[in-house]
Design a protein around this motif. Structure first.
Motif, PDB file in Angstrom:
ATOM      1  N   ASP A  76       0.835  -1.197   0.000  1.00 42.26           N
ATOM      2  CA  ASP A  76       0.000   0.000   0.000  1.00 42.26           C
ATOM      3  C   ASP A  76       0.873   1.251   0.000  1.00 42.26           C
ATOM      4  O   ASP A  76       0.589   2.218  -0.708  1.00 42.26           O
ATOM      5  CB  ASP A  76      -0.928   0.018   1.214  1.00 42.26           C
ATOM      6  CG  ASP A  76      -2.118  -0.895   1.051  1.00 42.26           C
ATOM      7  OD1 ASP A  76      -2.358  -1.373  -0.076  1.00 42.26           O
ATOM      8  OD2 ASP A  76      -2.813  -1.148   2.061  1.00 42.26           O
ATOM      9  N   ARG A 107      -7.009   0.874  -4.519  1.00 39.51           N
ATOM     10  CA  ARG A 107      -5.642   0.391  -4.335  1.00 39.51           C
ATOM     11  C   ARG A 107      -5.512  -1.126  -4.389  1.00 39.51           C
ATOM     12  O   ARG A 107      -4.521  -1.636  -4.932  1.00 39.51           O
ATOM     13  CB  ARG A 107      -5.091   0.924  -3.014  1.00 39.51           C
ATOM     14  CG  ARG A 107      -3.605   1.008  -2.984  1.00 39.51           C
ATOM     15  CD  ARG A 107      -3.096   1.566  -1.672  1.00 39.51           C
ATOM     16  NE  ARG A 107      -3.737   2.813  -1.325  1.00 39.51           N
ATOM     17  CZ  ARG A 107      -4.110   3.121  -0.074  1.00 39.51           C
ATOM     18  NH1 ARG A 107      -3.901   2.297   0.909  1.00 39.51           N
ATOM     19  NH2 ARG A 107      -4.686   4.279   0.178  1.00 39.51           N
ATOM     20  N   ARG A 111      -2.657  -3.725  -6.110  1.00 37.14           N
ATOM     21  CA  ARG A 111      -1.915  -4.629  -5.233  1.00 37.14           C
ATOM     22  C   ARG A 111      -1.858  -6.039  -5.818  1.00 37.14           C
ATOM     23  O   ARG A 111      -0.828  -6.712  -5.736  1.00 37.14           O
ATOM     24  CB  ARG A 111      -2.546  -4.652  -3.836  1.00 37.14           C
ATOM     25  CG  ARG A 111      -1.655  -5.250  -2.796  1.00 37.14           C
ATOM     26  CD  ARG A 111      -2.269  -5.322  -1.413  1.00 37.14           C
ATOM     27  NE  ARG A 111      -3.022  -4.152  -1.032  1.00 37.14           N
ATOM     28  CZ  ARG A 111      -4.276  -4.195  -0.582  1.00 37.14           C
ATOM     29  NH1 ARG A 111      -4.916  -5.333  -0.475  1.00 37.14           N
ATOM     30  NH2 ARG A 111      -4.902  -3.097  -0.235  1.00 37.14           N
TER      31      ARG A 111
END
Length: 132
Positions: A76, A107, A111
């Motif tokens: 992150d 996000r 990832r």
């Protein structure tokens, strides 16, 4: 050698796309308003990056104090860092990608790809890791 080609392509394609976007939006709403919008999105994005970055740092400290490895939190943080870099660059396309990297709800999409990329690099030996 292949990486250099991608780098050169990015150095020419990204500014061309951003310039086209700026001209297109400026034609619709005017150049002054377009500049104002670009500056506003950069400032809002940088503030958001600072807030999210502090939150990620706090989460990683808590996880390390509990004896856990902050793997997801580190990814992150990487997303927030690259999102912030993109938000600094002037342009609408880089701002959209930068916001999506910094924004917590989008996000996880990045990832997944980042984890696959790291796994691939670890398998082919490009990235090495050491265990204690």
């Amino acid at each position: 050698m292949i990486r250099n080609k991608w780098l050169w392509a990015a150095l020419f394609v990204i500014p061309a796309v951003e310039l086209f976007g700026f001209i297109y939006v400026a034609d619709i709403i005017g150049a002054a308003k377009t500049l104002l919008i670009m500056m506003a999105t950069s400032v809002i994005g940088l503030l958001m990056m600072r807030f999210e970055g502090k939150k990620v740092l706090q989460d990683s400290k808590i996880q390390m104090q509990e004896g856990k490895v902050p793997g997801r939190t580190m990814l992150d943080g990487l997303c927030i860092f690259f999102g912030g870099l993109l938000l600094i660059l002037p342009g609408f396309v880089t701002d959209i990608i930068g916001f999506s990297l910094v924004f917590p709800l989008t996000r996880p999409l990045y990832r997944v790809f980042l984890l696959r990329w790291i796994e691939k690099k670890m398998k082919n030996g490009t990235i090495t890791y050491y265990r204690r």
